[in-house]
Design an enzyme around this catalytic site. Structure first.
Site, mmCIF file in Angstrom:
data_model
loop_
_atom_site.group_PDB
_atom_site.id
_atom_site.type_symbol
_atom_site.label_atom_id
_atom_site.label_comp_id
_atom_site.label_asym_id
_atom_site.label_seq_id
_atom_site.Cartn_x
_atom_site.Cartn_y
_atom_site.Cartn_z
ATOM 1 N N THR A 21 -50.506 114.529 -8.116
ATOM 2 C CA THR A 21 -50.159 113.515 -7.332
ATOM 3 C C THR A 21 -48.705 113.026 -7.485
ATOM 4 O O THR A 21 -48.381 112.569 -6.565
ATOM 5 C CB THR A 21 -51.261 112.387 -7.501
ATOM 6 O OG1 THR A 21 -52.454 112.930 -7.042
ATOM 7 C CG2 THR A 21 -51.000 111.433 -6.395
ATOM 8 N N ASP A 71 -51.455 121.413 -8.091
ATOM 9 C CA ASP A 71 -52.447 120.666 -8.011
ATOM 10 C C ASP A 71 -53.344 120.813 -9.327
ATOM 11 O O ASP A 71 -53.498 121.993 -9.396
ATOM 12 C CB ASP A 71 -53.408 120.644 -7.011
ATOM 13 C CG ASP A 71 -54.669 119.621 -6.911
ATOM 14 O OD1 ASP A 71 -54.533 118.710 -5.986
ATOM 15 O OD2 ASP A 71 -55.461 119.614 -7.968
ATOM 16 N N SER A 72 -53.576 119.882 -10.203
ATOM 17 C CA SER A 72 -54.357 120.374 -11.533
ATOM 18 C C SER A 72 -55.589 120.948 -11.618
ATOM 19 O O SER A 72 -56.163 121.488 -12.283
ATOM 20 C CB SER A 72 -54.453 119.098 -12.441
ATOM 21 O OG SER A 72 -55.446 118.132 -12.075
ATOM 22 N N SER A 73 -56.368 121.135 -10.106
ATOM 23 C CA SER A 73 -57.337 121.781 -10.147
ATOM 24 C C SER A 73 -57.117 123.374 -10.215
ATOM 25 O O SER A 73 -58.030 124.031 -10.416
ATOM 26 C CB SER A 73 -57.982 121.703 -8.609
ATOM 27 O OG SER A 73 -58.177 120.027 -8.506
HETATM 28 N N1 ASP Z 1 -55.542 116.450 -7.353
HETATM 29 C C1 ASP Z 1 -54.708 115.758 -7.977
HETATM 30 C C2 ASP Z 1 -54.155 116.779 -9.210
HETATM 31 O O1 ASP Z 1 -55.245 116.592 -10.336
HETATM 32 C C3 ASP Z 1 -54.874 114.320 -8.376
HETATM 33 C C4 ASP Z 1 -54.073 113.515 -9.416
HETATM 34 O O2 ASP Z 1 -52.991 114.023 -9.612
HETATM 35 O O3 ASP Z 1 -54.370 112.310 -9.525
HETATM 36 O O4 ASP Z 1 -53.606 117.501 -9.242
#
Ligand code: ASP
Length: 339
Positions: free
Chosen positions: A13, A56-58
């Protein structure tokens, strides 16, 4: 010697902007850093490097941990410290993994990110990034890092990475370290917790190997060993992290116990952790953990699930003998568990 920091942008994010349709999409490191003109006020060198495609860290996993580990290992001698910009969703996994992959760390590797993108008026990204840079460059009179740790800085707190959980998907205060004190509190002053911080070592080494032959299984009321049979009998499985109730309890279901027994007989390592966010596994305290105790499982005590999974991946890939694997799973190797 003048100080320097390498910022490594992986995505998340922190570097996203609104695409117009309401979906957040990542933008590049140049634009990200341009959004923080205050960076020019630091009196030391700030370099940056980014993943070709911010993620995205997912979508971050062992391959990206290795890529990140390699960037830090390759640049280890050149910088005072490192700041990793990363999505919050899997930040605890990446920070835990790197804590195991780096042995005898003598420099700070500070992870941070934000809940609101840098492009947002109320963003928490600026404070998090600026403070993470300051922390990464904190040295003592002998120019040694004061934080030779893989740590997560977020909203006034610095936590040991392998002790941290993401506890809130909305608040700026997204992370907690329920079983270990903060390494630093940051307000007007930086208050470092010297008693708990690891001590700098000289012989840094980087072990990149990780095993993906690992599963994380959470027991729940109604758990059907039939449904999970494919996990217990999976031929590739080498390590299982079992998320149990309370102090290490599981339903006294004969199929579940039989499945775990089969795993144990095949030499699959089982690391028992608790679903509670605070407290520790204590096998044998209740009758409902006696079956587990009788098998040759390892107690993960108060380790987080993220640290347990990544420790299992690291230990399985880097140790040959089952005895050595079990011994490492049972002890603290990077301050990840209270023993
Ligand atoms: N979906 C985002 C991620 O983990 C959430 C974040 O960065 O806060 O990449």
């Amino acid at each position: 010697m003048s100080k320097s920091v390498l910022i490594i942008y992986t995505g998340g994010t922190v570097g996203m902007m609104n695409s117009g349709s309401g979906v957040l999409l990542p933008f590049d490191i140049e634009n990200l850093l341009k959004s923080i003109p205050e960076l020019s006020r630091f009196d030391f060198k700030i370099d940056s490097v980014a993943f070709e495609k911010p993620l995205d860290s997912s979508n971050v996993g062992p391959q990206e941990w290795q890529k990140l580990g390699q960037i830090i290992a390759d640049n280890y001698e050149k910088y005072t410290g490192f700041v990793v910009l990363h999505g919050t969703d899997t930040m605890t996994y990446t920070a835990s993994a790197l804590s195991f992959m780096f042995d005898d760390l003598s420099k700070a590797v500070i992870f941070t990110g934000s809940q609101l993108p840098i492009s947002d008026l109320r963003t928490d990204a600026k404070e998090n990034i600026l403070t993470a840079i300051e922390l990464a460059c904190m040295t003592d009179a002998e120019e040694k890092s004061m934080i030779p740790e893989v740590a997560i800085y977020f909203e006034n707190h610095l936590f040991r990475g392998n002790r941290t959980i993401k506890a809130n998907s909305e608040n700026f205060d997204a992370f907690l370290s329920p079983n270990f004190p903060a390494l630093a509190e940051v307000g007007i002053h930086f208050k470092l917790n010297d008693a708990e911080l690891r001590k700098a070592n000289k012989s840094f080494s980087y072990k990149s190997k990780l095993s993906a032959d690992v599963a994380l299984l959470k027991v729940f009321p109604g758990f059907s060993a039939k449904v999970f049979q494919s996990v217990f009998d999976n031929q590739y499985l080498k390590g299982l992290v079992l998320e149990t109730y309370g102090t290490g309890n599981i339903p006294q279901d004969k199929h579940l116990i039989a499945g775990l027994k089969r795993l144990s007989e095949r030499g699959v390592h089982v690391l028992v952790v608790t679903q509670c966010i605070m407290g520790s596994v204590e096998l044998g305290r209740y009758a409902t953990s006696e079956d587990l105790k009788a098998l040759d499982v390892c107690s993960g005590k108060d380790i987080t699930s993220a640290a347990a999974v990544t420790k299992m991946m690291h230990v399985l890939a880097n140790c040959e003998s089952p005895e050595e694997i079990k011994a490492l799973l049972r002890k603290s190797i990077r301050g990840e568990v209270t023993v």
